[in-house]
Scaffold this active site. Structure first.
Site, PDB file in Angstrom:
ATOM      1  N   SER A  87       1.050  -1.361  -0.016  1.00  0.00           N
ATOM      2  CA  SER A  87      -0.054  -0.236  -0.034  1.00  0.00           C
ATOM      3  C   SER A  87       0.884   1.653   0.042  1.00  0.00           C
ATOM      4  O   SER A  87      -0.190   2.037   0.196  1.00  0.00           O
ATOM      5  CB  SER A  87      -1.217   0.192   1.436  1.00  0.00           C
ATOM      6  OG  SER A  87       0.005  -0.308   2.571  1.00  0.00           O
TER       7      SER A  87
ATOM      8  N   ASP B 175      -1.975   5.934  11.893  1.00  0.00           N
ATOM      9  CA  ASP B 175      -1.298   5.272  11.253  1.00  0.00           C
ATOM     10  C   ASP B 175      -0.384   6.194  10.900  1.00  0.00           C
ATOM     11  O   ASP B 175      -0.288   7.059  10.609  1.00  0.00           O
ATOM     12  CB  ASP B 175      -2.437   5.355   9.938  1.00  0.00           C
ATOM     13  CG  ASP B 175      -1.585   5.184   8.065  1.00  0.00           C
ATOM     14  OD1 ASP B 175      -0.404   4.015   8.581  1.00  0.00           O
ATOM     15  OD2 ASP B 175      -2.074   4.921   7.220  1.00  0.00           O
TER      16      ASP B 175
ATOM     17  N   HIS C 190       1.687   5.351   6.211  1.00  0.00           N
ATOM     18  CA  HIS C 190       0.819   5.950   5.047  1.00  0.00           C
ATOM     19  C   HIS C 190       1.546   7.076   5.232  1.00  0.00           C
ATOM     20  O   HIS C 190       1.857   8.371   6.017  1.00  0.00           O
ATOM     21  CB  HIS C 190      -0.121   5.317   4.697  1.00  0.00           C
ATOM     22  CG  HIS C 190      -0.432   3.979   4.832  1.00  0.00           C
ATOM     23  ND1 HIS C 190      -1.015   3.181   5.454  1.00  0.00           N
ATOM     24  CD2 HIS C 190       0.009   2.926   3.977  1.00  0.00           C
ATOM     25  CE1 HIS C 190      -0.833   1.801   5.187  1.00  0.00           C
ATOM     26  NE2 HIS C 190      -0.289   1.796   3.890  1.00  0.00           N
TER      27      HIS C 190
END
Length: 417
Positions: free
Chosen positions: A143, A392, A395
């Site tokens: 990702s 998170d 990312h």
């Protein structure tokens, strides 16, 4: 024996009746005929030496030849603002759409990377699309690679709007494999999901729990992406975060090691990390018919503090690290080891690939991004398709510092073109 020296060679001799032009004219002709070509040739030789060993700093209007390592520099205040926002680009998913999810601060978007030795050109969407006209580009990895591709989609969105053509490729899960097509440029862009690069158990597609072990077959590249890249013009490898999970390593069908397969095993076993990249890069180098350019994006650092994904870790900083803070951060993280492994395997693949006429490029972002703990979504994101919040720190917000990766990409594409 005594020699008489003529007066004309003595210093005290001064011509009285000879015009100055008689001497100046021959001297001028001597410079033009003899010395000027010599100086010109020296300058050309010097240019050739430097131009053959240096990088070219591309801009949209001119090209300056000089030595420059764009990965060495610092983040500087930038008043120009981001290239896009969550209203002008609909390609970003909610997990990285930090403004949509309510992040109140904006300073993380007011910085731009400045190399020490040159200027990094702004991303030029028109120029990028001109370079890729009639070509294809695939991101291979996890990702994080998808994060960069979404950034690229948003950067190009100011010039061209692609069609989602995923269904034409008859893939089972469009959330993990995506294809886009820019009709005006005959350009195809794709993400090929393969977080380990090598063959592995596929139960993680439906269950991404961090505590469940995966089997990695280190000597077998994942056919899911290998079968798709033969005719690709650009292949971009970007992965790494999944290698911190519990893993069992296989070679030749036999178990050769594991990672976190016992309770007292807390340190990552980087054996699997190294051989996964080795297998992937060698597979590309040995792929019959492949003539494209391969880029390896170096490890993208996470910035968890006081824990990890599901045990209280967060990244609450609002500014880049100072040098002292970054030093303390690196002491507790394997960034240098991961980076070194990637570079070593990349250099080996590049050396072998050069013998076959293949081109390899290193998009070196590890040091660049290690300074940006402020660039992650943290709590301003959610798990895709749900309202569940998660801290998170892996990312990157869109827009945000991840856009720099595509500035690097375009810079290197211009060097190769």
């Amino acid at each position: 024996m005594k020699f008489e020296v003529p007066e004309i060679f003595k210093c005290n001799y001064t011509p009285r009746n000879i015009p100055k032009g008689v001497f100046l004219l021959p001297l001028t002709l001597l410079i033009i005929v003899v010395l000027f070509p010599l100086i010109r040739n020296l300058n050309l030789s010097s240019y050739k030496i430097y131009s053959s060993r240096s990088e070219t700093t591309p801009t949209t209007t001119s090209t300056t030849t000089r030595t420059c390592n764009i990965s060495i520099g610092n983040w500087k205040p930038y008043l120009g603002g981001p290239y896009y926002n969550n209203e002008t680009c609909h390609f970003m998913n909610d997990r990285q759409n930090c403004l949509k999810q309510g992040r109140p601060d904006r300073d993380f978007m007011k910085l731009r990377w400045k190399p020490n030795e040159c200027e990094l050109p702004l991303f030029d969407a028109t120029l990028f699309l001109k370079l890729v006209k009639g070509k294809s580009m695939v991101f291979v990895g996890d990702s994080i690679g998808r994060n960069q591709m979404d950034s690229l989609l948003c950067l190009l969105n100011t010039v061209a709007h692609p069609e989602d053509v995923t269904t034409k490729y008859a893939l089972k899960d469009e959330n993990y494999f995506k294809w886009w097509f820019y009709a005006d440029y005959n350009f195809t862009l794709a993400i090929l999901w393969s977080p380990f690069l090598v063959k592995s158990d596929y139960n993680y597609l439906n269950d991404t729990a961090f505590y469940k072990a995966q089997n990695l077959y280190l000597d077998e590249a994942d056919k899911a992406w290998v079968s798709q890249i033969e005719n690709s013009d650009y292949v971009i490898i970007s992965t790494g975060q999944w290698f911190f999970r519990p893993l069992t390593f296989y070679e030749n069908g036999q178990i050769v090691g594991c990672q976190r397969c016992q309770e007292n095993m807390t340190e990552p076993n980087l054996y699997g990390y190294r051989f996964a990249f080795r297998t992937a890069l060698r597979t590309i180098g040995n792929l019959k018919g492949f003539k494209g350019m391969t880029f390896l994006v170096t490890h993208s650092p996470n910035h968890f503090e006081n824990g990890d994904w599901y045990n209280g870790g967060a990244c609450n900083r609002k500014k880049p690290f100072t040098k002292e803070e970054r030093h303390e951060y690196e002491r507790g993280y394997f960034l240098k080891e991961l980076y070194q492994i990637q570079v070593e395997e990349f250099r080996a693949a590049e050396k072998e690939g050069r013998k076959k006429g293949l081109n390899f490029g290193l998009i070196d972002i590890s040091e660049v991004m290690s300074m940006r703990p402020d660039g992650h979504p943290n709590r301003y994101g959610n798990v895709n398709g749900t309202n569940k919040k998660i801290n998170d720190c892996v990312h990157w917000c869109l827009p945000g510092p991840v856009d720099t990766w595509n500035e690097f990409l375009l810079y290197m594409m211009r060097l190769e073109s």
